[in-house]
Design an enzyme around this catalytic site. Structure first.
Site: not given
Ligand code: IMP
Ligand code: MG
Length: 183
Positions: A114, A162, A175
């Protein structure tokens, strides 16, 4: 084997707005990724597949069973702090793999990218341990992150919604869904 294309509210507990990737979509894509990974390595590469918990557990389980090389599996548990809507930029390791990374061909498996905070923090940390190579394999990529390094393998470019299911949670729920849906 039958594959889920319809949502069963007995399983989800509530109506999700839509199914984004069906069980069949995911199966096909994971099989193709495993084939690409198999082609990218040789049997003596000393492969270590590192799953980032918890989100990657189902993806990793499906993926490794189709990689046609000897390999070892271990996990990392990372936790990011800050409020829920904005990442603080800090990522802590709550569990560190027992398997040594030094000299190994490492594949880091992530459920979804993300903001990229998690990846940008973990890559230098693992690089510092002297792997022979380090590649990222992510099931989903929202394509909004500025990453220091792009994943070598990506399952799907994900919509900016999401997503839950196939390992991905919302408040630890969902999950276990065999498909990926949007809340
Ligand atoms: P980042 O560090 O912002 O790239 O976030 C990565 C983590 O955020 C992932 O490993 C997920 O656990 C969580 N995450 C980000 N987007 C989503 C989503 O759309 N659904 C569920 N978890 C998400
Ligand atoms: Mg996660």
């Amino acid at each position: 084997m039958s594959t889920k294309t319809e949502m069963d509210t007995r399983q989800t507990g509530r109506e999700l707005s839509r199914i984004v990737y069906s069980q069949k979509d995911i199966q096909d894509r994971v099989a193709a990724m495993a084939e690409e990974i198999t082609e990218a390595y040789s049997p003596d590469d000393n492969l270590l597949v590192l799953g980032l918990l918890k989100g990657s557990f189902i993806f990793l389980a499906d993926l490794v069973r189709q990689i046609q090389h000897p390999l070892q599996v271990d996990f990392l548990v990372a936790s990011s702090y800050g409020n829920a809507t904005k990442s603080s930029g800090h990522v802590n390791l709550l569990y560190d793999p027992e398997a040594s990374v030094e000299g190994r061909s490492v594949i880091l498996v992530e459920d979804i990218i993300d903001s990229g905070t998690t990846m940008n923090r973990l890559i230098p940390l693992l690089e510092g341990r002297g792997p022979r190579s380090l590649e990222v394999c992510a099931l989903l990529h929202k394509r909004v992150a500025t990453l220091d390094r792009e994943p070598r393998w990506i399952g799907f470019d994900a919509p900016l919604e999401f997503l839950v299911g196939y390992g991905l949670d919302y408040g630890e729920d969902f999950r276990h869904l065999p498909f990926i849906g949007s809340l």
